[in-house]
Design a protein around this motif. Sequence first.
Motif, mmCIF file in Angstrom:
data_model
loop_
_atom_site.group_PDB
_atom_site.id
_atom_site.type_symbol
_atom_site.label_atom_id
_atom_site.label_comp_id
_atom_site.label_asym_id
_atom_site.label_seq_id
_atom_site.Cartn_x
_atom_site.Cartn_y
_atom_site.Cartn_z
ATOM 1 N N ILE A 19 6.338 -1.251 -1.797
ATOM 2 C CA ILE A 19 6.547 -2.544 -2.470
ATOM 3 C C ILE A 19 5.457 -2.762 -3.522
ATOM 4 O O ILE A 19 5.741 -3.181 -4.650
ATOM 5 N N LEU A 22 6.261 -0.576 -6.533
ATOM 6 C CA LEU A 22 7.421 -1.071 -7.283
ATOM 7 C C LEU A 22 7.112 -2.364 -8.033
ATOM 8 O O LEU A 22 7.616 -2.593 -9.130
ATOM 9 N N LYS A 23 6.293 -3.203 -7.399
ATOM 10 C CA LYS A 23 5.919 -4.468 -8.052
ATOM 11 C C LYS A 23 5.232 -4.201 -9.381
ATOM 12 O O LYS A 23 5.506 -4.854 -10.379
ATOM 13 N N ARG A 26 7.840 -2.740 -11.937
ATOM 14 C CA ARG A 26 8.853 -3.726 -12.384
ATOM 15 C C ARG A 26 8.233 -4.978 -13.003
ATOM 16 O O ARG A 26 8.958 -5.867 -13.425
ATOM 17 N N ALA A 28 6.816 -7.369 -11.307
ATOM 18 C CA ALA A 28 7.504 -8.356 -10.452
ATOM 19 C C ALA A 28 6.506 -9.205 -9.675
ATOM 20 O O ALA A 28 5.360 -8.810 -9.459
ATOM 21 N N VAL A 66 11.201 -11.795 -7.236
ATOM 22 C CA VAL A 66 11.925 -11.492 -5.993
ATOM 23 C C VAL A 66 11.758 -12.720 -5.108
ATOM 24 O O VAL A 66 10.637 -13.058 -4.707
ATOM 25 N N LEU A 284 13.781 -4.282 -5.189
ATOM 26 C CA LEU A 284 12.941 -3.865 -6.316
ATOM 27 C C LEU A 284 13.401 -2.534 -6.908
ATOM 28 O O LEU A 284 13.312 -2.318 -8.113
ATOM 29 N N LEU A 287 17.033 -3.455 -8.428
ATOM 30 C CA LEU A 287 17.101 -4.738 -9.153
ATOM 31 C C LEU A 287 18.350 -5.528 -8.726
ATOM 32 O O LEU A 287 19.182 -5.936 -9.544
#
Length: 323
Positions: A19, A22-23, A26, A28, A66, A284, A287
């Motif tokens: 996570i 990916l954060k 992205r 995010a 998210v 993530l 999407l």
Amino acid sequence: MVYTEETDRQYQESLKKRIAELKRQRKAIIIVHNYQRDEVQEIADITGDSLALSKAAVRTDAEVIVFCGVSFMAESASILNPDKMVLLPVKEAACPMADMINAEKLKAMRNKYPDAAVVCYVNSSASVKAESDIGCTSSNAVEVVRSLKNKRVIFVPDKNLGLYVQSRVPEKEIILWEGFCPSHIRLQEEEVIKTKSEHPDAKFIAHPECNPGVLQLADYICSTAGMFKYVKASDAKEFIIGTEEGMLYRLKKENPGKLFYMPTDHLICPSMKLITLGWVVHSLEMLVYEVKVPEDIASRARKSLERMLEVTGEKSGAAISGV
Ligand code: 13P
Ligand code: SF4
């Protein structure tokens, strides 16, 4: 492979690592409601109550949000942030109370009481918000209703919150909708009385979605954000919690010297609990699931939320408290 507590811990750690990667990729942010699983709260950038999270979404410069909560919350975030990608990790994570009314039924109610203002609790769909004059949350419902010029007010969809507002604003005539939260409504007075007798020094704090009989037993009635503030400021050392059990994660973490009791094992919101670390990774990576409200509905729903923010002296992009 044999699954043990240790393999499970390693698996959770690997999901958290993924996570974090990916954060970054992205750009995010992970926004998490107070009722989420402990491990989901652990990876949150921001935790808070439903409205505070939507407003937090406005302040972020992240490209992807998210939203670990239920669909009406992600919808509100999207309505207030039309240019950002808002993702709900599990598309079935819906609030059953929000689904107890729809725009058609609300229009029929409005026609029946043409002199009444329509106030809708934030736990409602975007199309119901679009048909309402003003929104409210559990923390500002009394203030919002008091601010209206109309003597009559249609309050949807939560009848318990509506009854609570009526008790605080007797000068208005509140027309209730028969909606309810299936989790909060299950809490019984006898369960609270029993827990109080077992912990006589404990303060009982309750969410206004509980039944009126339960609320009569409360030392303090407030939103989830209000509970954190109350517990922190209180001299009491023990508290009985009249809302969803996910609250315990932060209450215990932020108040190490204090003790917390649940009056029943049933105060669980199954929809909130659908979101797991695995689904956050999936969200993530792929999407999904993007929450987008058609602009004709979003613009009217936004007005009802913005009117609420005006009453409480806030702007949707302003600094927030309660997160
Ligand atoms: P809060 O806005 O107090 O977090 O409550 C949301 C909710 O769904 C209560 O059941
Ligand atoms: Fe909806 Fe109740 Fe769950 Fe809150 S706790 S999201 S009101 S079902």
